[in-house]
Every structure is written in C-alpha cells, then in structure tokens.
Design an enzyme around this catalytic site. Structure first.
Site, PDB file in Angstrom:
ATOM      1  N   ASP A  81       0.855  -1.155  -0.045  1.00 37.13           N
ATOM      2  CA  ASP A  81       0.039   0.091  -0.093  1.00 37.13           C
ATOM      3  C   ASP A  81       0.677   1.082  -0.030  1.00 37.13           C
ATOM      4  O   ASP A  81       1.741   1.200   0.848  1.00 37.13           O
ATOM      5  CB  ASP A  81      -0.895  -0.047   1.442  1.00 37.13           C
ATOM      6  N   HIS A  82       0.674   2.179  -0.935  1.00 32.39           N
ATOM      7  CA  HIS A  82       1.187   3.308  -0.812  1.00 32.39           C
ATOM      8  C   HIS A  82       2.894   3.263  -1.069  1.00 32.39           C
ATOM      9  O   HIS A  82       3.544   3.897  -0.376  1.00 32.39           O
ATOM     10  CB  HIS A  82       0.840   4.342   0.481  1.00 32.39           C
ATOM     11  N   HIS A 183      -7.119  10.141   5.004  1.00 30.31           N
ATOM     12  CA  HIS A 183      -6.506   9.023   5.715  1.00 30.31           C
ATOM     13  C   HIS A 183      -6.571   9.828   6.936  1.00 30.31           C
ATOM     14  O   HIS A 183      -6.603  10.828   7.324  1.00 30.31           O
ATOM     15  CB  HIS A 183      -4.930   9.055   5.144  1.00 30.31           C
ATOM     16  N   GLY A 184      -6.647   8.698   7.722  1.00 25.84           N
ATOM     17  CA  GLY A 184      -6.538   8.943   9.288  1.00 25.84           C
ATOM     18  C   GLY A 184      -7.922   9.133   9.930  1.00 25.84           C
ATOM     19  O   GLY A 184      -8.895   8.807   9.469  1.00 25.84           O
ATOM     20  N   HIS A 211      -9.738   5.123  -0.577  1.00 26.28           N
ATOM     21  CA  HIS A 211      -8.402   5.124   0.907  1.00 26.28           C
ATOM     22  C   HIS A 211      -8.997   6.143   1.380  1.00 26.28           C
ATOM     23  O   HIS A 211     -10.180   6.793   1.414  1.00 26.28           O
ATOM     24  CB  HIS A 211      -6.978   6.024   0.079  1.00 26.28           C
ATOM     25  N   GLY A 212      -8.696   5.910   2.853  1.00 29.16           N
ATOM     26  CA  GLY A 212      -9.138   6.763   3.932  1.00 29.16           C
ATOM     27  C   GLY A 212     -10.734   6.328   4.580  1.00 29.16           C
ATOM     28  O   GLY A 212     -11.695   7.339   4.548  1.00 29.16           O
ATOM     29  N   THR A 214     -11.779   5.126   7.139  1.00 28.13           N
ATOM     30  CA  THR A 214     -12.281   5.156   8.643  1.00 28.13           C
ATOM     31  C   THR A 214     -13.117   6.648   8.765  1.00 28.13           C
ATOM     32  O   THR A 214     -12.395   7.672   8.516  1.00 28.13           O
ATOM     33  CB  THR A 214     -11.005   5.202   9.465  1.00 28.13           C
ATOM     34  N   VAL A 234      -8.676   0.003   4.935  1.00 26.45           N
ATOM     35  CA  VAL A 234      -8.963   0.132   6.243  1.00 26.45           C
ATOM     36  C   VAL A 234      -7.892   0.093   7.112  1.00 26.45           C
ATOM     37  O   VAL A 234      -7.187  -1.049   7.058  1.00 26.45           O
ATOM     38  CB  VAL A 234     -10.104  -0.621   6.884  1.00 26.45           C
ATOM     39  N   THR A 236      -6.879   2.923  10.170  1.00 27.07           N
ATOM     40  CA  THR A 236      -7.220   3.567  11.433  1.00 27.07           C
ATOM     41  C   THR A 236      -8.059   2.923  12.195  1.00 27.07           C
ATOM     42  O   THR A 236      -7.867   2.746  13.404  1.00 27.07           O
ATOM     43  CB  THR A 236      -7.375   4.920  11.202  1.00 27.07           C
TER      44      THR A 236
END
Length: 286
Positions: A81-82, A183-184, A211-212, A214, A234, A236
């Site tokens: 990932d990333h 993200h986060g 993405h992101g 949460t 998923v 965080t």
C-alpha cells in the site's frame, strides 16, 4: 489461498460489492483479519504501507502475510500500500507480494504517469498487479499519515477525463481516487462526492479504490460500494479498535498479562474487520 489481486477486485466489481484491504502491522492483526474472513467466507486483502515500515518492516512482515494467505481457506491478496518509489515496489515484488501500489498522486500528472508505467512494466513481467492513485487523498494527521494534501477544495478531486487518460497511458489494474476522502481519524464525518465517483466509474471500466475509509458514514460507504468502488482501505479503524479493547482490558483485569493482551488484539481486529466486511457486502462471496 493466495489469489491474484486483479481477480479479487474484478470479481467484486462485477458482483457489486467491495473487498476490504486491511493494513496489518502485527501478527495479531493478520490472525484477526484471516479469522474474520474465514468466518464470513469473504475475500480479503492484507496490506502494508511504506510509511508503516519503521515499526512493521517490509522484509519481516512479508513472510507472515504470504504464509497466512497461502493457508487461508478464502481468497487473499498480499498488497503493498502506498509505495513511494519504483524501488519500494521492486522490493515488495521480490519478497513475493502479488500486487503493489505506486502512489504518485502528489506528483505532476506526467511524472505520475511515467513512474507508474515503469512499475507496471516491471510488475507485469512477473505477473504482479498494480494499483495507482490519481487526485489527492488528504491526511487528517492521524492514523499513519499516509496521505498528502487537503480535501478542502474540489480541485483535489480526481478529474474524470484525466482519469481516463491516466488509465490509457499506464494500464494499471486498479485506481485509487479522491472524492473527498481523507487518511486517518476524522474529526467530523466527511461528505463524499458520490456524483464524481459515478462519473469516473461510468467513464472507466476498472475497479476503483477508496482510501481513508475510517470515519466514513454508512450511507457513503454503501453508495461507494454500489457505484464502482471495489476495494476499500481500512487502517486507522483497526488501531482504534485495538486501543479501545486494551484500555478496557487494563481497566477491568485484576491481573493483566501480556498473553491476554495479545488475544485481545486479535479479538479487536477480528471484530472490526467483521463489521467492515458486512458493510462492504463481501460476506459469503468466497
């Protein structure tokens, strides 16, 4: 069973559901994810982001991921990932990951295309699938700091025509898009641009990635799943679930011990993964 990333995502796209891709930073994470997937009979993706290497080294996690995938009774892909460079993608491929993501979203369009094409050429030579990103998925500053930029203004959203041009030039297998996601850990529930998602999905016949995840509302998750998103990251949410479970355990246990804490980590991971798989409608699809 270790299963091609592209196969898992294309099946999800055609079936109208999304597959959860869970960032696993420990043995306990991996055990919890696989237990959840097998219990619900859901395909799943184990992944690790480059920013997580300092505390979950790629070379140490690779064998754990691959063994878990090979022994699982449901389809499992092992994904970088990333990845922040061609070299990192090469490292993951050499270690046996069967899919990699190069994240060039913060780069100028032409530079993102050029490096992504190099990664695709390398990966396809050894039957490894590739995800890329276009548009800037922001970062709330929590949960691992994977993203860059801000989602405050519409110009960070993935452009529809630019997405088509990017896919034509790179031939990637999946595309992560920016539709207002971050993200986060969200301070407030985001509002995703589902209309932009629909336009991108209509323009491109490829699995799309969110993405992101949460903090996203259930309504937005469902809209994403039903309008072209085939993979949802998923990370965080797992960290929050484990932290809460351990805090509760330490507050109530008369004699806390390390082994019990490890079981609590597995349990918390499994519970969080199950809730997301049910939300993504991937249960019973394996």
């Amino acid at each position: 069973m270790l299963t091609p990333f592209k196969e898992i995502l294309n099946t999800a796209k055609n079936g109208g559901y999304a597959v959860g891709a869970f960032n696993c930073l420990s043995l306990e994470n991996v055990m919890g994810v696989i237990q959840a997937a097998e219990e619900l009979r859901s395909p799943v993706i184990l992944q690790l982001a480059e920013v997580q290497f300092p505390y979950s080294p790629l070379e140490k996690m690779a064998g754990l991921f691959l063994e878990a995938a090979q022994k699982a009774t449901v389809p499992v892909a092992v994904h970088l990932d990333h990845g922040q460079s061609f070299e990192t993608c090469a490292r993951a491929i050499k270690l046996g990951f069967n899919s990699v993501m190069f994240d060039g979203a913060a780069l100028p369009f032409n530079e993102n295309v050029a490096i992504t094409r190099q990664v695709v050429q390398m990966a396809k030579a050894v039957n490894v699938d590739v995800e890329a990103e276009l548009g800037k998925v922001g970062d709330t500053g929590e949960g691992g700091g994977e993203g860059t930029g801000s989602a405050d203004t519409a110009d960070v959203f993935t452009d529809v025509e630019e997405s088509a041009r990017f896919l034509e030039l790179t031939c990637v297998d999946a595309l992560a898009i920016a539709i207002g996601n971050l993200h986060g850990k969200y301070v407030a529930t985001p509002r995703l641009n589902i209309q932009r998602l629909k336009e991108i999905a209509h323009r491109n016949n490829i699995p799309l990635v969110l993405h992101g995840g949460t903090g996203t509302s259930e309504e937005d998750f469902k809209s994403c799943v039903h309008n072209g998103i085939a993979k949802i990251n998923v990370a965080t949410a797992l960290q929050i679930a484990i932290t809460n479970k351990i805090q509760q355990y330490l507050a109530t246990a008369s004699k806390p011990n390390y082994i019990d804490m490890k079981w609590k980590m597995i349990e918390a991971t499994k519970e969080a993964v199950i809730s997301h798989m049910l939300l993504f409608e991937s249960d019973g699809k394996a």
